[in-house]
Enzyme design. Structure first.
Site, PDB file in Angstrom:
ATOM      1  N   GLU A 167       0.779  -1.245   0.000  1.00  0.00           N
ATOM      2  CA  GLU A 167       0.000   0.000   0.000  1.00  0.00           C
ATOM      3  C   GLU A 167       0.807   1.290   0.000  1.00  0.00           C
ATOM      4  O   GLU A 167       0.690   2.101   0.930  1.00  0.00           O
ATOM      5  CB  GLU A 167      -0.983  -0.013   1.175  1.00  0.00           C
ATOM      6  N   GLU A 383      -6.656  -7.920  -0.019  1.00  0.00           N
ATOM      7  CA  GLU A 383      -7.341  -7.458   1.189  1.00  0.00           C
ATOM      8  C   GLU A 383      -8.720  -6.949   0.791  1.00  0.00           C
ATOM      9  O   GLU A 383      -8.896  -6.362  -0.279  1.00  0.00           O
ATOM     10  CB  GLU A 383      -6.583  -6.318   1.895  1.00  0.00           C
TER      11      GLU A 383
HETATM   12  C1  BGP Z   1      -4.915  -1.864   4.997  1.00  0.00           C
HETATM   13  C2  BGP Z   1      -3.638  -2.469   5.532  1.00  0.00           C
HETATM   14  C3  BGP Z   1      -3.810  -3.490   6.577  1.00  0.00           C
HETATM   15  C4  BGP Z   1      -5.051  -3.387   7.417  1.00  0.00           C
HETATM   16  C5  BGP Z   1      -6.260  -2.823   6.745  1.00  0.00           C
HETATM   17  C6  BGP Z   1      -7.361  -2.350   7.653  1.00  0.00           C
HETATM   18  O1  BGP Z   1      -4.678  -0.545   4.660  1.00  0.00           O
HETATM   19  O2  BGP Z   1      -2.866  -3.024   4.509  1.00  0.00           O
HETATM   20  O3  BGP Z   1      -2.603  -3.601   7.257  1.00  0.00           O
HETATM   21  O4  BGP Z   1      -4.878  -3.111   8.709  1.00  0.00           O
HETATM   22  O5  BGP Z   1      -5.975  -1.773   5.876  1.00  0.00           O
HETATM   23  O6  BGP Z   1      -7.037  -1.089   8.178  1.00  0.00           O
HETATM   24  P1  BGP Z   1      -7.187  -0.742   9.696  1.00  0.00           P
HETATM   25  O7  BGP Z   1      -6.381  -1.738  10.421  1.00  0.00           O
HETATM   26  O8  BGP Z   1      -6.659   0.644   9.862  1.00  0.00           O
HETATM   27  O9  BGP Z   1      -8.637  -0.836   9.988  1.00  0.00           O
END
Ligand code: BGP
Length: 484
Positions: A167, A383
């Site tokens: 990301e 994801e």
């Molecule tokens: C993405 C990341 C993850 C993950 C997810 C959810 O941006 O790659 O690492 O955590 O988002 O985000 P958050 O944990 O802030 O809810």
């Protein structure tokens, strides 16, 4: 009529990252990553859990893989912690760390699960941050190269699918959460560094692509990008133009480098005009042009975005994305703004999570079709998921029908894209087990498996199958045809 089933070779799994799931932050030779420090600070300020224990996958990996097998997974996407392999970032290898990932990979393979490995997920070794600022310094590219060469070479016989740097687009937006940035750079005068970090990451990505092609027979590689489709707030031409500008700076600025080997022109000109463009050498441009050969794009999609016109009349200043720390709808701290280019805003037509992320399954179909049409490269979902408060009932169950609804909608959208000719390799939602959120501790949960812990108390990190676990098991068994 289209076949209701997904293709036989489609990979069904889930996703995690090292610092968010493993724990064992200082065990068996591992030294700190910048996330151990960033999360220690957010524990002190917001009371969110640290990364020290997280979901303790380091000690539960066999149980976790057994549950993946039970769900029928054919893939698992996880990341390797650089400072578990090289505790000081470079130099001496930590054999116990190397063994841990061999053990995990062997366990996965024995369960018929294909590992999808991410080389870097926000966790730069703290030693390199202390030495030269981590990603703030060009030296990181050379140090990343030696780390990546070692890791790819070490696991090449068992790992075919590699993803590079997690990301980059999100790192630009939230640079202090994703990188350890010293206080003196936070005076508003150093925002060019966001794009400089990204530039060094582009070089590291290109090098990692070359390494996979050089070292892994039949290996494929791509970047895992945080990607949201962007809608205009209204059909007013200036809002539609703002949408195109946002698309250029927030999305094409990354994907054009991965697939065309060059920066998006409109976005780069905007950055140059505002003193935000990265410094680049001719050798850098040559590396990006001729070596950045991604085989696919890995998509991390949670929410769509919305843009509107923002006049350059002095009323607003340039700013980047805000965050909702409270978990109460509407408490997001702000939206990215570039006067004279675009301003991001809430989409009045979409419901959101408690953390203000717009829920939009249709957006998944939109972005898959759009990306495939423009770049003609396969896509894989690494994801996608719903962050929510879950309740463990007295009889030890978690009834997360809201998560099932979210996943159902997104899987159906992927199928519609496939039916329109888009090549999608697999679906790995976030996350296989509950884990540490990047910005909201552990009470914002994403897992198919509940991990019994709180922000204050890691307890035993006991695993409990949620309703979504059984639902996803049925989805996989039916090759995606039974989403009920
Ligand atoms: C993405 C990341 C993850 C993950 C997810 C959810 O941006 O790659 O690492 O955590 O988002 O985000 P958050 O944990 O802030 O809810």
């Amino acid at each position: 009529m289209a076949n209701r089933q997904f293709p036989d070779e489609f990979l069904w799994g889930a996703s995690t990252s090292a610092y968010q799931v493993e724990g064992a932050a200082y065990e068996d030779g591992k030294k700190a990553s910048q996330q151990d420090f960033i999360n220690k600070d957010s524990y002190e300020v917001f009371g969110f859990a640290t990364a020290e224990i997280a979901s303790d996958q380091y000690h539960h990996y066999k149980e976790d893989v057994a549950m993946m097998k039970e769900m029928g997974f054919t893939s698992y996407r996880f990341s390797i912690a650089w400072s578990r392999i090289f505790p000081d970032g470079i130099g001496e290898v930590n054999q116990k760390g190397v063994d841990y990932y061999h053990n995990l990979i062997n366990e996965l393979k024995a369960a018929g699960i294909e590992p999808i490995v991410t080389l870097y997920h926000y966790d730069c070794p703290m030693a390199l941050v202390e030495k030269y600022g981590g990603w703030l310094d060009r030296q990181i590219v050379a140090d990343f190269e030696q780390y990546a060469r070692f890791v790819i070479n070490e696991y090449k016989d068992d790992v075919r699918i590699w993803t590079t740097i997690n990301e980059q687009s999100i790192i630009v937006q939230y640079w202090t959460q994703k990188c350890y940035i010293p206080e003196e750079l936070l005076d508003g005068k150093h925002n060019q560094l966001r794009y400089q970090i990204n530039h060094y990451m582009n070089l590291a990505h290109a090098i990692a692509c070359d390494l996979v092609h050089e070292l892994v027979p039949g290996g494929i590689v791509g970047a895992p990008l945080g990607y949201s489709c962007i809608y205009p707030l209204t059909s007013a031409p200036e809002d539609v133009m703002a949408m195109q500008n946002a698309q250029a700076l927030r999305n094409d600025f990354y994907t054009d480098v991965y697939f065309k080997g060059e920066y998006n022109k409109g976005a780069m000109i905007y950055l140059q005009e505002h003193g935000l463009a990265p410094e680049m050498t001719d050798e850098d441009l040559e590396l990006l042009k001729n070596h950045s050969k991604s085989d696919f794009l890995a998509i991390n999609y949670y929410a769509s975005e919305c843009a509107k016109w923002c006049p350059d009349d002095g009323a607003k200043e340039i700013s980047w994305s805000g965050v909702n720390r409270s978990g109460k709808k509407g408490e997001i701290s702000g939206f990215e703004t570039h006067p004279g280019f675009y301003e991001m805003c809430a989409n009045p037509r979409l419901d959101t999570t408690d953390w203000d992320w717009a829920i939009d399954p249709q957006g998944m179909e939109y972005l898959l079709r759009d990306l495939y049409n423009r770049y003609n490269k396969p896509l894989i979902i690494t994801e996608n998921g719903l962050g929510a408060y879950d309740t463990l009932t007295e009889d030890g169950k978690v009834h997360d029908d809201y998560r099932i609804g979210y996943l159902r909608g997104h899987i159906a959208a992927i199928k519609r894209a496939i039916d329109k000719g888009v090549k999608v390799l697999g679906y790995n939602p976030w996350s296989s087990v509950d884990l540490l959120s990047t910005s909201n501790g552990v009470k914002k949960r994403y897992g198919l498996v509940y991990v019994d812990r709180t922000d204050d108390d890691p307890k035993e990190c006991k695993r409990i199958r949620k309703d979504s676990f059984y639902w996803y098991q049925k989805v996989i068994a039916s090759k995606g045809s039974d989403l009920d």
